[in-house]
Design a protein around this motif. Structure first.
Motif, short mmCIF file in Angstrom:
data_model
loop_
_atom_site.label_atom_id
_atom_site.label_comp_id
_atom_site.label_asym_id
_atom_site.label_seq_id
_atom_site.Cartn_x
_atom_site.Cartn_y
_atom_site.Cartn_z
N GLY A 152 0.80 -1.22 0.00
CA GLY A 152 0.00 0.00 0.00
C GLY A 152 0.83 1.27 0.00
O GLY A 152 0.30 2.37 0.13
N LEU A 153 2.14 1.12 -0.14
CA LEU A 153 3.02 2.30 -0.09
C LEU A 153 3.07 3.04 -1.43
O LEU A 153 3.47 4.19 -1.48
CB LEU A 153 4.45 1.86 0.26
CG LEU A 153 4.70 1.30 1.66
CD1 LEU A 153 6.10 0.70 1.75
CD2 LEU A 153 4.52 2.40 2.70
N TYR A 154 2.69 2.36 -2.50
CA TYR A 154 2.99 2.87 -3.84
C TYR A 154 1.75 3.20 -4.65
O TYR A 154 0.74 2.52 -4.57
CB TYR A 154 3.85 1.84 -4.59
CG TYR A 154 5.10 1.46 -3.85
CD1 TYR A 154 6.12 2.39 -3.66
CD2 TYR A 154 5.27 0.19 -3.29
CE1 TYR A 154 7.28 2.06 -2.97
CE2 TYR A 154 6.42 -0.15 -2.59
CZ TYR A 154 7.42 0.79 -2.43
OH TYR A 154 8.56 0.47 -1.73
N THR A 155 1.88 4.25 -5.47
CA THR A 155 0.81 4.65 -6.37
C THR A 155 0.96 3.93 -7.72
O THR A 155 -0.02 3.46 -8.31
CB THR A 155 0.90 6.17 -6.67
OG1 THR A 155 1.31 6.87 -5.50
CG2 THR A 155 -0.43 6.71 -7.17
N ILE A 156 2.21 3.91 -8.20
CA ILE A 156 2.53 3.39 -9.53
C ILE A 156 3.63 2.34 -9.36
O ILE A 156 4.56 2.55 -8.59
CB ILE A 156 3.08 4.52 -10.44
CG1 ILE A 156 2.05 5.65 -10.63
CG2 ILE A 156 3.54 3.97 -11.80
CD1 ILE A 156 2.62 6.90 -11.30
N ILE A 157 3.50 1.23 -10.07
CA ILE A 157 4.60 0.26 -10.08
C ILE A 157 5.48 0.57 -11.30
O ILE A 157 4.99 0.63 -12.43
CB ILE A 157 4.06 -1.18 -10.11
CG1 ILE A 157 3.29 -1.50 -8.80
CG2 ILE A 157 5.20 -2.18 -10.32
CD1 ILE A 157 4.13 -1.47 -7.53
N GLY A 158 6.77 0.80 -11.04
CA GLY A 158 7.70 1.23 -12.08
C GLY A 158 8.19 0.08 -12.94
O GLY A 158 8.28 -1.06 -12.49
N HIS A 159 8.49 0.41 -14.17
CA HIS A 159 9.11 -0.51 -15.16
C HIS A 159 8.92 -1.99 -14.83
O HIS A 159 9.82 -2.68 -14.37
CB HIS A 159 10.59 -0.19 -15.35
CG HIS A 159 11.35 0.24 -14.12
ND1 HIS A 159 11.53 -0.56 -13.03
CD2 HIS A 159 11.97 1.40 -13.82
CE1 HIS A 159 12.26 0.08 -12.11
NE2 HIS A 159 12.52 1.28 -12.58
N LEU A 160 7.72 -2.46 -15.17
CA LEU A 160 7.22 -3.76 -14.72
C LEU A 160 8.06 -4.97 -15.16
O LEU A 160 7.99 -6.02 -14.52
CB LEU A 160 5.77 -3.94 -15.22
CG LEU A 160 4.94 -4.99 -14.52
CD1 LEU A 160 4.58 -4.57 -13.12
CD2 LEU A 160 3.66 -5.27 -15.31
N ASP A 161 8.79 -4.87 -16.25
CA ASP A 161 9.62 -6.02 -16.65
C ASP A 161 11.08 -5.59 -16.85
O ASP A 161 11.74 -5.99 -17.80
CB ASP A 161 9.06 -6.70 -17.91
CG ASP A 161 8.92 -5.74 -19.09
OD1 ASP A 161 9.28 -4.55 -18.95
OD2 ASP A 161 8.46 -6.19 -20.16
N LEU A 162 11.57 -4.81 -15.86
CA LEU A 162 12.92 -4.24 -15.96
C LEU A 162 14.01 -5.30 -16.12
O LEU A 162 15.07 -5.01 -16.69
CB LEU A 162 13.20 -3.39 -14.71
CG LEU A 162 14.55 -2.68 -14.61
CD1 LEU A 162 14.70 -1.64 -15.73
CD2 LEU A 162 14.73 -2.02 -13.24
#
Ligand code: ZN
Ligand code: FE
Ligand code: FE
Ligand code: ZN
Length: 272
Positions: A152-162
């Motif tokens: 619950g800390l995050y709004t957006i998940i970054g670069h999903l398949d980095l």
């Protein structure tokens, strides 16, 4: 057809992180010059447990970063948002939460750049891929992203398949692992970004790639766009192509983060 970029860029860095060029005002100037409707500054939060001056801003820089971006918000109301890219480290949730709650962030990008301390997206750590089973790397990475979303800390998940950054692809079918991840993302209400930095890296495609984006769409998960600019000239990088890709998959590309009084921004879709 116009090539003007009409999508906000919510993923940008500054020289404070030690591996990017330019100050937040330079990124805002670039966004204005490019004609973007809005920009979010989202520099690397001080790492919980991995202090490294070349990787993220120092803890003592955080207040200055926030003050600088808030001043830009005052000068350009509705145009600038205060974000942060915060690494997820299992077991460090409360440390991360304390930092995030200490400042009035509009949104938080949750990213995983480390697997058990291995910074897999750093070209200096490339040898680590030869020592590991790539399918296990993907599985562990997806698991951590799901864990991150559920904090619950995050709004957006970054670069999903980095993990594909240097061209390492899974050898097994990842459909089930991906499906399980996307269920967790959908259940926790996070957004996924289309991150165009991958177009500047050896893999040569956006994060996440088209097949993963199809699955993101099928799970009803919302999207934003981010250039992951590490120089002002990268603001809005290839957003026209990214928007075309997203439209082709069926996304509503008019996503905009809307500030919430006293809380994290939520994504809204503008009416035409
Ligand atoms: Zn960076
Ligand atoms: Fe990142
Ligand atoms: Fe980034
Ligand atoms: Zn990034």
């Amino acid at each position: 057809m116009s090539t003007r970029v009409t999508i906000p860029d919510y993923h940008t860095h500054t020289s404070r992180c030690g591996h990017a060029a330019g100050m937040s005002k330079d990124y805002v100037a670039a966004a204005l010059a490019t004609g973007l409707p809005a920009i979010g500054i989202s520099d690397h939060m001080p790492l919980a447990g991995h202090p490294d001056p070349g990787v993220s801003m120092a803890p003592e820089d955080l207040a200055g970063y926030v003050a600088e971006v808030r001043e830009l918000k005052r000068r350009y109301p509705g145009f600038v948002l205060l974000g942060i890219e915060a690494d997820y480290f299992p077991g460090r949730e409360e440390d991360i939460r304390a930092v995030l709650e200490s400042q009035p962030f509009d949104y938080v990008i949750g990213s995983v750049h480390y697997l058990d301390g291995w910074g897999f997206d750093d070209v200096g750590n490339l040898a680590g891929f030869a020592e590991r089973d790539i399918d296990a790397v993907y599985a562990q990475y997806f698991e951590l992203l799901g864990d991150a979303a559920e904090t619950g800390l995050y709004t957006i998940i970054g670069h999903l398949d980095l993990v594909k950054k240097f061209g390492h692809r899974p050898t097994r079918d990842m459909t089930r692992a991906l499906d399980s991840l996307l269920r967790r993302l959908s259940g926790s209400g996070v957004i996924v970004e289309i991150n165009t930095a991958g177009l500047r890296k050896p893999v040569g495609e956006v994060y996440p790639g088209p097949e993963v984006l199809e699955a993101v769409r099928a799970h009803g998960i919302g999207i934003t766009f981010g250039s992951d600019a590490h120089a002002p000239g990268e603001v809005g990088w290839e957003f026209v192509a990214a928007a075309d890709l997203a439209r082709g998959i069926g996304f509503d590309v008019r996503a905009e983060l809307v500030q919430q009084p006293g809380g994290l921004a939520r994504v809204e879709y503008r009416r035409l």
